[in-house]
Write a protein that holds these residues in place. Sequence first.
Motif, short mmCIF file in Angstrom:
data_model
loop_
_atom_site.label_atom_id
_atom_site.label_comp_id
_atom_site.label_asym_id
_atom_site.label_seq_id
_atom_site.Cartn_x
_atom_site.Cartn_y
_atom_site.Cartn_z
N HIS A 40 20.03 26.46 25.51
CA HIS A 40 20.87 25.29 25.76
C HIS A 40 21.14 25.06 27.24
N THR A 41 21.94 24.06 27.53
CA THR A 41 22.46 23.89 28.89
C THR A 41 23.66 24.84 29.02
N GLU A 42 24.16 24.97 30.23
CA GLU A 42 25.32 25.85 30.41
C GLU A 42 26.57 25.29 29.76
N GLN B 82 7.68 12.31 32.45
CA GLN B 82 6.72 13.22 31.81
C GLN B 82 7.36 14.57 31.53
N LEU B 83 8.17 15.01 32.50
CA LEU B 83 8.76 16.33 32.37
C LEU B 83 10.06 16.22 31.58
N GLN B 84 10.07 16.77 30.40
CA GLN B 84 11.26 16.67 29.55
C GLN B 84 11.88 18.04 29.33
N VAL B 85 13.18 18.06 29.36
CA VAL B 85 13.88 19.31 29.09
C VAL B 85 13.96 19.51 27.58
N SER B 86 13.73 20.72 27.13
CA SER B 86 13.84 20.98 25.70
C SER B 86 14.25 22.44 25.48
N GLY B 87 14.48 22.78 24.25
CA GLY B 87 14.86 24.16 23.93
C GLY B 87 16.00 24.28 22.94
N GLY B 88 16.69 23.17 22.70
CA GLY B 88 17.86 23.20 21.83
C GLY B 88 17.58 23.80 20.46
N ARG B 89 16.48 23.39 19.86
CA ARG B 89 16.16 23.86 18.51
C ARG B 89 15.90 25.37 18.47
N ARG C 235 29.14 30.82 14.71
CA ARG C 235 27.82 31.11 15.29
C ARG C 235 27.91 31.02 16.82
N THR C 236 27.00 31.71 17.47
CA THR C 236 27.06 31.78 18.94
C THR C 236 26.22 30.68 19.58
N GLU C 237 26.30 30.58 20.90
CA GLU C 237 25.54 29.54 21.60
C GLU C 237 24.03 29.69 21.40
N ARG C 238 23.55 30.93 21.19
CA ARG C 238 22.11 31.09 20.97
C ARG C 238 21.72 30.76 19.54
N GLU C 239 22.71 30.73 18.67
CA GLU C 239 22.41 30.39 17.27
C GLU C 239 22.51 28.90 17.00
N PHE C 240 23.22 28.17 17.85
CA PHE C 240 23.30 26.71 17.68
C PHE C 240 21.95 26.09 18.03
N THR C 241 21.53 25.11 17.23
CA THR C 241 20.19 24.56 17.43
C THR C 241 20.20 23.06 17.66
N ASN C 242 21.32 22.52 18.15
CA ASN C 242 21.36 21.08 18.43
C ASN C 242 20.41 20.72 19.58
N LEU C 243 19.89 19.52 19.52
CA LEU C 243 19.10 19.00 20.63
C LEU C 243 20.04 18.75 21.81
N LEU C 244 19.52 19.02 23.01
CA LEU C 244 20.39 19.14 24.18
C LEU C 244 21.17 17.87 24.51
N ILE C 245 20.59 16.71 24.23
CA ILE C 245 21.25 15.47 24.64
C ILE C 245 22.65 15.35 24.03
N HIS C 246 22.84 15.97 22.87
CA HIS C 246 24.14 15.88 22.21
C HIS C 246 25.24 16.65 22.93
N GLU C 247 24.86 17.67 23.67
CA GLU C 247 25.88 18.55 24.25
C GLU C 247 26.24 18.19 25.69
N LEU C 248 25.48 17.30 26.32
CA LEU C 248 25.78 16.97 27.72
C LEU C 248 27.21 16.44 27.83
N PRO C 249 27.91 16.82 28.89
CA PRO C 249 29.30 16.36 29.05
C PRO C 249 29.39 14.83 29.08
N ILE C 250 30.55 14.31 28.80
CA ILE C 250 30.68 12.85 28.65
C ILE C 250 30.54 12.11 29.99
N ASN C 251 30.73 12.82 31.08
CA ASN C 251 30.67 12.17 32.40
C ASN C 251 31.56 10.94 32.45
#
Lengths: 258, 319
Positions: free
Chosen positions: A235-237, A224-231, A82-98
């Motif tokens: 996604h993030t880049e 207050q301002l939360q990033v969303s969209g994963g579902r 599946r492609t990046e637009r088909e993945f529906t994980n919540l964004l916090i899971h994909e953030l780099p490990i830093n």
Amino acid sequence: MKDEINCTELENLTRFLIALGDDSVIYSHRLSEWCSNGPYLEEDIALTNVALDYTGRARLFYQYAAKLEDNGKTEDDIAYLRTEREFTNLLIHELPINDFAFTMLRQYFMDVFYCLYLQALSGSKDESLSAIATKALKESHYHLKRSEPWIKLLAQGTDESRQRILRAQAELENFTGELFLMETWEVQLVDQGIAVDRSLIQLEWERQVSAFLAESNIQFTQTQLQVSGGRCGIHTEHLGHLLSEMQYLQRTYPGMKW
Amino acid sequence: MQTVEPLLQEAEFDQKILDEQKIEPRDWMPEAYRKNLIRQMSQHAHSEVIGMQPEGNWITRAPTLRRKAVLLAKIQDEAGHGLYLYSATETLGCTRSELIEALQTGKAKYASIFNYPALTWADVGATGWLVDGAAIVNQIALQRTSYGPYARAMVRICKEESFHQRQGYEIMFALAKGSPQQKQMAQDAMNRIWWPSLMMFGPHDADSAHSSQSMKWKIKRQSNDFLRQKFIDQTIPQIKVLGLDMPDPEIRWNKKRGHYDHGEINWDEFYQVINGQGPCNHQRIKHHKRAHDEGEWVREAVRNYREKQNRRENSTMKK
Ligand SMILES: [Fe+2]
Ligand SMILES: [Fe+2]
């Protein structure tokens, strides 16, 4: 009419399972990046162990989804084709490990979340889902026992470690809110007693997290301002890069057995 | 008194070795025995740890979720072996940070095989099958080594290694029986990893610097060439089952010897890689140092936190 309802119900459930599988598979990928990179050999082991637990969860969710879809697709088709637009994980899971502080603070946030969420999900009317949640819940309890002391230690260790925790918190705070959002289809599953109302968990999550961080003199403010969209596949880049790595073999040699 | 006692101790030590008794950490042992053990055990520990890199190179690209889980578990085992062996080495009176420093400054060695790159997915299979396979042959012999903690570590580790070898072979089998491209991938990986695996047993007995003393002390139980032959003999039939071409055209069953004959190892390459000029020597140590340096602030935080804790405990005790 009845068939139509069943059809949407099935579709919603499959969607839900794939979303939960995506959360796990992506998060597991991130954690596995720590292999041979940890500050202690013990941490290499611990972090890959958590990664392994999440890979296991992803497989259970995907396998169940594949069984419901019943169209010959496997857990691997779901993960690797599946492609990046088909993945529906919540964004916090994909953030780099830093750095280690970021990784552990995210781990702590996830652990508190999953302990609450899976506990509730283990009461799902869907028996298979409830069984997966029950198994995963045990793992998360164990993960939390490890992440909590690390946060305390890093927050109170040196100036540097504390600064790193604060910086990690500033970044992560924007992404925790999404853990408690639901699309319409998930709300429908909640109404049917299959999924869990995420908004009901939010208060308890915030209470636990702020009380715990307060012990280290850290104030937790849910911005207050939360990033969303994963579902919805926004996604993030970072996700595209992750997938191009993860899916490389399946994409290069389509349709083969490994 | 002072002159007699060391002699007695040494005689007692020699007798223990002769009687196949294990030497334990608190027992008296000759300084050279201790040094020899530290060298060999730490080299073994470092090998487990550095070996995580080439295999770790494929975790994020494993082709299926099951393979990924198995690989994660395998590398986790290897890290565990490293940890276990570091602790066993510490019983000889050195600290883990000293051991790590010796690794990073090049004073201590690790298995040369990990100075070769893991290029394709088949390398993960070939490594599990051949490298863990060779390691098992070595380690089974070491289960009878004279130093107790080392022998016990080997027993525990061997069990997991045979699981690794099976998993590696399973990967090779899937590839060898897969598409022509996959089969080619398997053949290529085996061809590359075959020779360095044979090198894992060390130089020929006649050229092995540490061998004879190690054998006398029963640190080492069987000779390099003996173990290498054993590995070759058990592996050739496995190659046949895979249906791959032999990695060495000179491999031939020798009825008279009851063993497989094989071509000569490229010893120039062996010494080149051991002396730091292999394809990945610099990369591996640089990686290890980078990870270690990046973790320094964490370790510092741990030290600081513990100190604060101790101080707090002490002051409450005084009250
Ligand atoms: Fe090992
Ligand atoms: Fe192994």
